[in-house]
Enzyme design. Sequence first.
Site, short mmCIF file in Angstrom:
data_model
loop_
_atom_site.label_atom_id
_atom_site.label_comp_id
_atom_site.label_asym_id
_atom_site.label_seq_id
_atom_site.Cartn_x
_atom_site.Cartn_y
_atom_site.Cartn_z
N CYS A 156 -1.66 -1.69 2.23
CA CYS A 156 -0.72 -2.63 1.61
C CYS A 156 -1.48 -3.58 0.70
O CYS A 156 -0.97 -3.99 -0.33
CB CYS A 156 0.03 -3.41 2.68
SG CYS A 156 -1.06 -4.18 3.87
N GLU A 196 6.25 -7.57 6.82
CA GLU A 196 5.00 -7.30 6.08
C GLU A 196 5.25 -6.04 5.28
O GLU A 196 5.33 -4.95 5.85
CB GLU A 196 3.84 -7.08 7.07
CG GLU A 196 3.55 -8.26 7.97
CD GLU A 196 2.91 -9.41 7.24
OE1 GLU A 196 2.50 -9.23 6.08
OE2 GLU A 196 2.83 -10.50 7.83
P1 NAD Z 1 8.31 2.88 6.10
O1 NAD Z 1 9.04 1.66 5.69
O2 NAD Z 1 8.79 4.19 5.62
O3 NAD Z 1 8.28 2.99 7.70
C1 NAD Z 1 7.78 1.95 8.50
C2 NAD Z 1 8.39 2.07 9.90
O4 NAD Z 1 9.80 1.82 9.82
C3 NAD Z 1 8.24 3.45 10.53
O5 NAD Z 1 7.95 3.29 11.90
C4 NAD Z 1 9.62 4.07 10.33
O6 NAD Z 1 9.95 5.06 11.28
C5 NAD Z 1 10.51 2.86 10.49
N1 NAD Z 1 11.84 2.97 9.86
C6 NAD Z 1 12.20 3.74 8.81
N2 NAD Z 1 13.52 3.53 8.52
C7 NAD Z 1 13.96 2.60 9.40
C8 NAD Z 1 15.22 1.95 9.60
N3 NAD Z 1 16.27 2.19 8.82
N4 NAD Z 1 15.30 1.03 10.59
C9 NAD Z 1 14.24 0.74 11.37
N5 NAD Z 1 13.04 1.34 11.24
C10 NAD Z 1 12.89 2.24 10.26
O7 NAD Z 1 6.79 2.63 5.69
P2 NAD Z 1 5.55 3.61 5.81
O8 NAD Z 1 5.70 4.70 4.80
O9 NAD Z 1 5.35 3.98 7.25
O10 NAD Z 1 4.34 2.65 5.39
C11 NAD Z 1 3.96 2.45 4.06
C12 NAD Z 1 4.50 1.13 3.55
O11 NAD Z 1 4.11 0.07 4.42
C13 NAD Z 1 3.93 0.74 2.20
O12 NAD Z 1 4.93 0.23 1.38
C14 NAD Z 1 2.93 -0.36 2.53
O13 NAD Z 1 2.69 -1.25 1.48
C15 NAD Z 1 3.59 -1.02 3.68
N6 NAD Z 1 2.63 -1.74 4.51
C16 NAD Z 1 2.62 -3.11 4.47
C17 NAD Z 1 1.69 -3.82 5.20
C18 NAD Z 1 1.62 -5.33 5.16
O14 NAD Z 1 0.95 -5.93 6.00
N7 NAD Z 1 2.28 -5.99 4.23
C19 NAD Z 1 0.78 -3.13 5.98
C20 NAD Z 1 0.82 -1.75 5.99
C21 NAD Z 1 1.75 -1.06 5.25
#
Ligand code: NAD
Length: 509
Positions: A279, A245
């Site tokens: 999102c 997502e």
């Molecule tokens: P992010 O991708 O930076 O982090 C998300 C999670 O992934 C965090 O827990 C982070 O610690 C972890 N992470 C980071 N690098 C990683 C790696 N290499 N391997 C495994 N895990 C890792 O996202 P964010 O800044 O926390 O959230 C914002 C983003 O999320 C926006 O792009 C938003 O659109 C998206 N989002 C999507 C949905 C959806 O349902 N489509 C919902 C909410 C947020």
Amino acid sequence: MAVIQQPADQRFAEAREQITVTSPLTGQAIGQVPVFTREDVEAAARRARAAQPAWEAMGAKERARLLGRWWDTIWNNRSVVMQHIRRETGKNETGAFLEVFATDLLIGYYCNNAVRLLRPQNRKAIVPIKHHARVYYKPVGVVGAITPWNYPLLNAFCDLLAALFAGNTVLLKPSEVTPFTALYVVETMYQAGIPKDVIQVLTGDGRTGSEVVEVVDFVSFTGSTAVGRKIATRCAERLIGSTMEMGGKDAMLILNDADLELAASGTLVGALENSGQACVSTERVYVEDGIYDRYIERLKYYAGQIKQNGEAGMDVHVGSLTNERELLRAEEFIADAVAKGAKVLHGGQRRPDLGPLFFEPTILVNVNHDMRLMREETFGPLIPIMRVKDVDEAIRLANDSPYGLSGSIFSNNLKRAEHIATRIQSGDVSINSTKVVFGNVTVPMGGVKNSGIGRRNGPEGLLRFVEPQSILIDNRLFSKPNLTLFDPFLVNSAILLRALRRWIPFLRV
Ligand code: NAD
């Protein structure tokens, strides 16, 4: 609330690197959490794997009873979890309530439907009467839920709850920005009798997240497209399933026959819920020429009514941003757009008088697709509005994006709007409203293109966490020992059945 001291987990005796979590409302530290290491994650996975068979054996009905009873305690004390959410994210109170309410709907849906959806299904067998075919749904095992900061309750739990209902155990890696909501909620699960190893919270940053990907049987990821792509690649290498997502750039179409008041107020709700850090935020608005001027006038009127601050109260429309990164990006996007000819109609400034990360809801016009704010995910309170000559141009521009998460259309002609919705490349579209698909937990939610793979909610959101196992039973009618798959009897039966299927519907599969 006092500063949270994360209790030392006896299973992690050695000291760990700590992450300090700060409140966006004040800039002050809320508490610290450890960065779980590879060894910690591997140990947690072993415990999760050992706990899974008993959780599965409990049966869907009993799991639903336990999860439903646990959730009732959260719902009855929802102000506590709402305080945790607000303190970590800086969002307004209605935003925190939305998280609790949407989670409540999801749990209610699976409490009422998981038993039925997970029940073994009879399917028609190719050789009727002699063969019986059944599909069993078996949990995949240990699920890793890697989650973002923008909805620390809803986005952390809406996927993993489905995994638990389906009989899996879970390793939850919450965002390092907002870990305390997850820690609080999981603690209440333990108090309600959900075994400790059935769900474990592994705090840390991307390093911990990438270790989780190495040890689980399925990854449910919510976060940015950049990180999701890395995780999906690794899951493919490990040959495990995953759902992604990810980011969005949702378009709103306002047609000539729209209800102006609903469209103007709906634009603000769509773009400003959680200060645009959703999102499924409305990030681009395309307005048909015939209604454009009157729409802009009503939009400015409603924008002038917005109350923004960090206080509690259901009458506050917009709170703070959560991270400085979002604030800086909003400013960069405005500067880029203005340099290319855009005009700021409303807002556009920081509000340090309200708190360090407050930024005004900002309406921009004269925008086009050469500007970053029309192409890249903003994740902030910007509302760029573009005049279009007709519906076809609006659809073409809406689809001119690498993302395809959600979208919305305002029109009084519901039938036509529904047809237009099917021409939009996105996982969902709301008509005369925004974001309502997420709360309608009976239907799947998720993205196409760079916005995602797989779906949450609905039957699809549950069944992604099971492996279907097909069992075919031959009752031995007319069976005889033979040395090939097709003995003469079967060959003749197959030929006869093929001919009969044309005339006898019962024989068709
Ligand atoms: P992010 O991708 O930076 O982090 C998300 C999670 O992934 C965090 O827990 C982070 O610690 C972890 N992470 C980071 N690098 C990683 C790696 N290499 N391997 C495994 N895990 C890792 O996202 P964010 O800044 O926390 O959230 C914002 C983003 O999320 C926006 O792009 C938003 O659109 C998206 N989002 C999507 C949905 C959806 O349902 N489509 C919902 C909410 C947020």
